[in-house]
Structure formats: structure tokens, C-alpha cells
Write a protein that holds these residues in place. Structure first.
Motif, PDB file in Angstrom:
ATOM      1  N   LYS A 137      33.005  35.802  24.282  1.00 51.13           N
ATOM      2  CA  LYS A 137      32.254  37.056  24.271  1.00 51.13           C
ATOM      3  C   LYS A 137      32.993  38.060  25.157  1.00 51.13           C
ATOM      4  O   LYS A 137      33.368  37.739  26.289  1.00 51.13           O
ATOM      5  N   CYS A 138      33.228  39.248  24.640  1.00 50.47           N
ATOM      6  CA  CYS A 138      33.929  40.265  25.431  1.00 50.47           C
ATOM      7  C   CYS A 138      33.091  40.629  26.655  1.00 50.47           C
ATOM      8  O   CYS A 138      31.899  40.909  26.540  1.00 50.47           O
ATOM      9  N   GLU A 139      33.744  40.617  27.810  1.00 46.75           N
ATOM     10  CA  GLU A 139      33.053  40.924  29.066  1.00 46.75           C
ATOM     11  C   GLU A 139      32.567  42.369  29.093  1.00 46.75           C
ATOM     12  O   GLU A 139      31.682  42.722  29.863  1.00 46.75           O
ATOM     13  N   GLU A 140      33.178  43.186  28.261  1.00 47.28           N
ATOM     14  CA  GLU A 140      32.906  44.616  28.332  1.00 47.28           C
ATOM     15  C   GLU A 140      31.920  45.073  27.246  1.00 47.28           C
ATOM     16  O   GLU A 140      30.942  45.727  27.538  1.00 47.28           O
ATOM     17  N   CYS A 141      32.201  44.699  25.983  1.00 44.92           N
ATOM     18  CA  CYS A 141      31.398  45.244  24.883  1.00 44.92           C
ATOM     19  C   CYS A 141      30.519  44.185  24.208  1.00 44.92           C
ATOM     20  O   CYS A 141      29.848  44.475  23.225  1.00 44.92           O
ATOM     21  N   ASP A 142      30.554  42.947  24.730  1.00 47.24           N
ATOM     22  CA  ASP A 142      29.733  41.864  24.205  1.00 47.24           C
ATOM     23  C   ASP A 142      30.105  41.383  22.807  1.00 47.24           C
ATOM     24  O   ASP A 142      29.412  40.560  22.229  1.00 47.24           O
TER      25      ASP A 142
ATOM     26  N   VAL B 138      43.603  41.334  24.510  1.00 46.01           N
ATOM     27  CA  VAL B 138      42.960  42.637  24.646  1.00 46.01           C
ATOM     28  C   VAL B 138      41.898  42.711  23.559  1.00 46.01           C
ATOM     29  O   VAL B 138      42.178  42.398  22.394  1.00 46.01           O
ATOM     30  N   CYS B 139      40.678  43.083  23.922  1.00 52.46           N
ATOM     31  CA  CYS B 139      39.595  43.138  22.938  1.00 52.46           C
ATOM     32  C   CYS B 139      39.932  44.151  21.844  1.00 52.46           C
ATOM     33  O   CYS B 139      40.184  45.315  22.137  1.00 52.46           O
ATOM     34  N   PRO B 140      39.952  43.724  20.587  1.00 53.04           N
ATOM     35  CA  PRO B 140      40.303  44.652  19.507  1.00 53.04           C
ATOM     36  C   PRO B 140      39.252  45.746  19.329  1.00 53.04           C
ATOM     37  O   PRO B 140      39.542  46.797  18.777  1.00 53.04           O
ATOM     38  N   ARG B 141      38.056  45.488  19.837  1.00 54.97           N
ATOM     39  CA  ARG B 141      37.007  46.472  19.617  1.00 54.97           C
ATOM     40  C   ARG B 141      36.989  47.541  20.717  1.00 54.97           C
ATOM     41  O   ARG B 141      36.904  48.733  20.432  1.00 54.97           O
ATOM     42  N   CYS B 142      37.104  47.119  21.989  1.00 59.05           N
ATOM     43  CA  CYS B 142      36.939  48.099  23.076  1.00 59.05           C
ATOM     44  C   CYS B 142      38.164  48.214  23.986  1.00 59.05           C
ATOM     45  O   CYS B 142      38.134  48.930  24.976  1.00 59.05           O
ATOM     46  N   ASP B 143      39.228  47.495  23.675  1.00 52.43           N
ATOM     47  CA  ASP B 143      40.455  47.540  24.482  1.00 52.43           C
ATOM     48  C   ASP B 143      40.311  46.929  25.880  1.00 52.43           C
ATOM     49  O   ASP B 143      41.143  47.161  26.756  1.00 52.43           O
ATOM     50  N   HIS B 144      39.254  46.165  26.087  1.00 53.13           N
ATOM     51  CA  HIS B 144      39.127  45.503  27.382  1.00 53.13           C
ATOM     52  C   HIS B 144      40.290  44.529  27.560  1.00 53.13           C
ATOM     53  O   HIS B 144      40.578  43.724  26.682  1.00 53.13           O
ATOM     54  N   HIS B 145      40.954  44.598  28.707  1.00 48.39           N
ATOM     55  CA  HIS B 145      42.074  43.701  28.987  1.00 48.39           C
ATOM     56  C   HIS B 145      41.577  42.449  29.694  1.00 48.39           C
ATOM     57  O   HIS B 145      41.208  42.502  30.864  1.00 48.39           O
TER      58      HIS B 145
HETATM   59 ZN   LIG Z   1      35.360  44.430  23.999  1.00 50.02          ZN
END
Ligand SMILES: [Zn+2]
Lengths: 291, 330
Positions: free
Chosen positions: A27-32, A46-53
Motif C-alpha cells: 500500500k502506498c504510504e502516501e496515496c494509499d 516510485v509510486c506510479p500514481r502519486c510519485d511517492h519515492h
Molecule cells: Zn502513491
């Protein structure tokens, strides 16, 4: 100079436990967003949805920056001793280090060696945050100093990727002094006009931030990395108020004039190559691999 | 008793382990006051004075690391500005970083030390609430380290030795400090101090708290007063992070190896300067005398060196710090 506990990606089981190993879905830490592990890896974590590294394992970081097959690791055998005989409730620091060595497969929280980056010869090093929070003790300080000395002797640019909670308190004052030792080595590099590029990753705080990490001729940072001297919790406790959103993140630091540039992981290598070219770094005779 | 300040000593300014001696001394004072020509307590007073002294020597011979931490932070402990008039002539304070502010938690200025012109630089704590608001409890912000840097460059240009005095709980963990680049300010001092072509002698006179201490602490010699401490983290911080238990401060203080003799053993401190009996706060003159003699002797060894020799030696000294094991890797 607190340690950082690594922000763990939450492993969730959405499928049959027998066929899919735990941790494959992240689960992305940033955008879930629920991400498929291999997809995330393929996208340099890197999250493809929100660019969270997400944090990148050390070997992948080296692979990302160094031209293929060019990294020759140095000082593999340098390990921390236990000069203080430090114990917490009977548990020896020495044993903690041993356990970290075993679980990570590396000698201490830093890896360095010679490499080519876009064909340019450099001395490259990176912190291993997975090793006791990337904390800096004698071994890390020694390896960084040797890297900088090689850099000086060979007149090759130094690149250091930092991710660390700061000094390793189980080595007491000797850890603190690694800040002075590494900074002294950098002073010589600066004097000799050999370039040094500092790359700040999430998180870079404490004694690592307050020494070589902040002394780059150019300082780059990954997006939204936590960078600062004091940890946010310590600051909150001191000033007794909530910290503003985005405080001590890369974007905040750039706004306040503390770092040169924020670089997406995907563009890090190209950016380094551009800098190395500008600094007039000699290229390896055998040509280069743009990576 | 001769505390650094001339104000009366309140109970809260006495550490638990100092109490037996202080109580004896109060009794002696009382006896002295009621002594008259007809009733002479002279013998009793002399007996008690002897006893107080013996007791003090006994207590101080077995101080724990945590007790030394407490002494290093003693509310009556002499601060830099208490030593300045005793050690130096013609001190002229210089203010500000030329960019943002004058950080009063660091004091710097020109002074004469014996026959030598020097730069004096150090942390300064406050003696009371009002002073501590001004001095921020000796916790510096970037502008403080940058003022120090400016003055050190000045000293280097004019060939003046630099004497720094360390006494800080640590760099200030605040919002503005981070906005203005606390980490960079400290880092810059480390880098520049490593290469300055003039002698630098750093003395820890009280608390040597982490990076904020080191920012004035890179030099050719590191001295410590007998009951000063120097540590990567405060025992409180260490206890709460590693033990997750604030009550473990004494244990943390022990494990951290932060006393002056510890730092000599670890090769960080070059010389321990003895304090007067009962600690610097009970004998400012005696402590300052010892400090002056040590600083003078150490400077003598450094002033004759050529700048390149000086910085080479400094580098080699820093280079050697640390304890690693090196395994052969095939
Ligand atoms: Zn994300």
C-alpha cells in the motif's frame, strides 16, 4: 541524533496466502494505492500514481547510478568495533551489529567504491538505511573518509547518497567525531577543487546532515525527503506546537535556499552526468554507457 | 564557598551529593557568627572544617558519570563570561553574523592572553530566567555558528590563535533554526575549522552537547575541565531512545563514556584540566589558574608551527579517530 525507524510499507494480503508471498502487494504510504510489488520495483520503487519515492535498497541505488558492471566496491572488510562495550539491558551493541550484518548481508551502514557514471570516473558511496537506520559510527566515518581520500588522490568527483538518522550513539563520542573527520577530508577535496555532489535521500538528519551531507558543491535531494538537523519530534517537544505541513521536506529546504535541486529518482543519473560534464570530469577511455 | 555568582546559594542550587558538605559548612558559618570573645568555638570550627574537607574529597573521589553530568550543568557552574575577566585582558566582544542576527548563546571577541592576541569564542548560558531567554540556555541557532565562523576567518587572516570554550546542551531544535539551515551552519564550521591556518585550542568547560558543541570543537587540541562532559547525545535523549525509559539516565550516562577521563582513553581529549576542590563553581580562581596554565602551555607548542604543518597535524589527528575492525575480504 535519533535513529530512524524505517517507514515500513504495509504488507497486506489480498489473495490466497499459499500462492502469493506476503509483501507482494504494497500500500502506498502516501496515496494509499494498492501496488503490485514487482511493478513498484520496476518503477524504481516510485509510486506510479502519486510519485511517492519509497526507499530503495542500497544495491538498487548503486545500480541506478553506476554504469552497468562499473562499480568496484572498496573497503568491504571495514566493520565497527565496540569501543565502549555498550549495552542496553544486558544486550550488547556488538551483537546488534552482528545481527544487522546477518540480516542485510553488508558490513556496515555505508558502501563505497569506484564507478563510472555516464562514462565519468567517480568515487561513489551510499548509505544503507536498512543497516541500523543508516547510523554513522566509526566504520561509516572511516569508509567515507577513505572514499574522499581516494577521490582526492585520483582527482575524481565524489558522490555521496545520504540516508541516515545521524550518529550512532552506541559508539558515543567516536561517532560524533566522525562528523569532524569526514568534514576535514572534504575540506581537502574542496581546496584541491575536486567536485563533490551530495544526494540527500529520505531521511537525512542529525550528524550526517550536519556534516558532509550539507557540504556538497551541489546538493540534490529526492522529492519529499525528510532533511534537517533535529528530528521533527524533538522540535515539536521543544517548541510545543505542531509543525507546519511539509516542514523539513526537500521542497521546504529548496524554498529556504538550503539545497540546489530536487530530482526525481528516474532523472537522478542524467542529472549527475550533466553535473559531472560541467565540472570537466575526464571520461573513461573505453567510452561510456548511458545506463 | 565561592560560587561563580555572588548571589546567595539557594537550596535548589545544591546537588544532592553536595548537601552533606554544604550543611557542614552552614554549621561552621553559624558557629563563626555566634563566636564571641568569651565563647570561642575555634576548636570545634577547625574540627568541622577538617571534616567537611575530608567528606568532600571522599565524595568527589567516587563521582558517578551521572553525577559528573550534573556537575557539568550545575546552576552555579562558571560560564565563559565568568572566566573571561580572569583569563584575558582587554576583551572586546564582537557581535552578529552580518546576515541575520546576533545569537547571544555564542560569545566571541578579541582578547589578550598573556602577551598574545587571541580570538575568544564560546557558548554562553544564562544564570537566571531573564538571561536564559537572552542566551537561549546556551543552545545556538545557525546565526550563532555563522558568527563564530566569521570571527574565526577574521582570526585566521590576522594570524591570531583561536581559543574556544564549549558549554552547550546542543544546537537549538527549533523551527527557525531549521529554516535557516542549522545542519549546514554546523557542517560548515567543521569543514572550515579543519583547515584554518592558525592554532585552535578547544576547551569543554561544562556541557559538550553533540553537534552544537563540535561546531566550536574542531582544533589542534581538545581540553576538558575535570567535571565537564562531552557526548554524542544527552543521557536523557539516549535513555529515552535506547531504553525507552527516562529513569535510565544514570545508566545511559555510564554507557555513553562521556566523562573527561573517558575521553582521554578514547583519544579525543588531550588533557584534563583539574578543577578546584568541590568543582569549578566552588573555586573559580583555582580552576581558572589551572586552565590558564594549560592553555598557555598548549599554545606554546602550537604557535611556532608553520600553517601547513599545523593543518597537516590537525588532519592526521582527526583522521585517526575511530575504532574499526578490518577483516580481510577475498
Ligand atoms: Zn502513491
Amino acid at each position: 541524533m535519533a535513529w530512524w525507524t524505517r517507514e515500513k510499507a504495509t504488507a497486506i494480503d489480498v489473495t490466497d496466502k499459499r500462492s502469493v508471498p506476503k509483501g507482494v502487494w504494497v500500500k502506498c504510504e502516501e496515496c494509499d494505492e494498492i501496488l503490485f510489488g514487482p511493478d513498484l520495483d520496476a518503477n524504481l520503487r516510485v509510486c506510479p500514481r502519486c510519485d511517492h519515492h519509497f526507499s530503495l535498497p542500497t544495491r538498487d541505488r548503486l545500480r541506478l547510478i553506476a554504469d552497468e558492471g562499473s562499480f568496484v566496491e572498496a573497503d568491504l572488510g571495514v566493520e565497527s568495533g565496540d569501543p565502549l562495550g555498550f549495552r542496553v539491558d544486558g544486550k550488547k551493541y556488538r551483537d546488534r551489529v552482528k545481527a544487522a550484518r546477518k540480516s542485510t548481508g553488508i558490513a556496515d551502514a555505508y558502501r563505497a567504491g569506484s564507478a563510472r557514471v555516464g562514462g565519468y570516473e567517480v568515487e561513489l558511496g551510499t548509505f544503507a538505511f536498512e543497516f541500523l537506520g543508516g547510523s554513522m559510527g566509526s566504520a561509516v566515518g572511516e569508509k567515507i573518509t577513505r572514499q574522499l581520500e581516494r577521490s582526492l588522490a585520483r582527482r575524481r568527483p565524489a558522490i555521496i547518497c545520504s540516508a541516515s538518522g545521524g550518529a550512532r550513539m552506541q559508539e558515543g563520542i567516536l561517532s560524533l567525531m566522525q562528523m569532524a573527520k569526514t568534514s576535514a577530508a572534504l575540506a581537502r577535496l574542496r581546496e584541491a577543487k575536486v567536485p563533490y555532489i551530495s544526494v540527500l535521500l529520505h531521511p537525512t538528519t542529525g550528524g550526517v546532515a550536519a556534516s558532509f551531507a550539507m557540504l556538497g558543491d551541489v546538493i540534490l535531494a529526492e522529492p519529499k525527503a525528510l532533511i534537517g538537523f533535529a528530528g521533527p519530534r524533538v522540535i515539536e517537544q521543544t517548541i510545543r506546537q505542531k509543525l507546519p505541513e511539509g516542514f523539513q521536506r526537500s521542497e521546504f529546504l529548496m524554498e529556504h535556499g538550503i539545497i540546489d535541486s530536487i530530482v526525481h529518482r528516474r532523472e537522478l543519473k542524467d542529472r549527475l552526468v550533466r553535473l559531472l560534464a560541467w565540472f570537466g570530469t575526464p571520461r573513461h577511455a573505453a567510452g561510456h554507457d548511458a545506463g | 564557598m565561592s560560587p561563580a555568582s555572588t548571589a546567595p546559594v539557594y537550596d535548589r542550587q545544591i546537588l544532592e551529593f553536595e548537601r552533606p558538605v554544604v550543611e557542614l559548612e552552614r554549621k561552621i558559618q553559624e558557629l563563626k557568627q555566634i563566636s564571641t570573645a568569651s565563647i570561642d568555638f575555634g576548636d570545634e570550627i577547625r574540627r568541622l572544617e577538617k571534616k567537611a574537607r575530608r567528606l568532600q574529597v571522599e565524595i568527589f573521589a567516587e563521582l558517578s558519570p551521572w553525577q559528573k553530568v550534573q556537575l557539568s550543568r550545575h546552576p552555579l557552574r562558571p560560564y565563559l563570561l565568568d572566566y573571561v575577566p580572569v583569563l584575558f585582558d582587554d576583551f572586546l566582544e564582537l557581535h552578529g553574523d552580518r546576515a541575520f542576527a546576533d545569537d547571544a548563546s555564542i560569545v566571541g571577541g578579541l582578547a589578550r592572553f598573556g602577551a598574545r592576541e587571541v580570538l575568544v569564542l564560546g557558548h554562553q548560558k544564562g544564570r537566571n530566567t531573564r538571561e536564559n531567554v537572552h542566551r537561549n540556555f546556551g543552545m545556538s541557532r545557525p546565526e550563532g555558528y555563522r558568527k563564530a565562523l566569521r570571527l574565526m576567518h577574521l582570526a585566521a587572516r590576522f594570524g591570531r590563535p583561536i581559543l574556544t570554550f564549549i558549554d552547550t546542551p546542543g544546537a537549538y531544535p527549533g523551527l527557525g533554526a531549521e529554516e535557516r539551515g542549522q545542519a549546514e551552519a554546523i557542517a560548515k564550521n567543521l569543514e572550515v575549522m579543519a583547515g584554518l591556518p592558525v592554532p585552535i585550542v578547544a576547551t569543554v568547560i561544562g556541557e559538550g552537547g553533540s553537534g552544537g558543541a563540535l561546531a566550536l570543537g574542531v582544533g589542534d587540541r581538545v581540553l576538558m575541565l575535570e567535571y565537564a562532559i562531552y557526548s554524542v547525545i544527552s543521557p536523557e535523549g539516549c535513555a529515552s531512545i535506547l531504553w525507552k525509559d527516562q529513569s535510565k539516565v544514570a545508566t545511559a550516562a555510564e554507557e555513553l563514556k562521556l566523562t573527561a577521563p573517558d575521553l582521554v582513553r578514547l583519544g579525543i581529549c588531550d588533557e584534563v584540566v583539574p578543577e578546584g576542590e568541590g568543582g569549578a563553581h566552588r573555586d573559580l580562581e583555582g580552576t581558572a589558574r589551572n586552565l590558564r596554565a594549560t592553555l598557555d602551555r598548549q599554545l606554546d607548542l602550537l604557535v611556532g608551527l608553520a600553517p601547513s604543518e599545523l593543518t597537516d597535524r590537525r588532519y592526521r589527528k582527526l583522521r585517526a579517530i575511530g575504532v574499526c575492525e578490518e577483516r580481510a575480504v577475498s
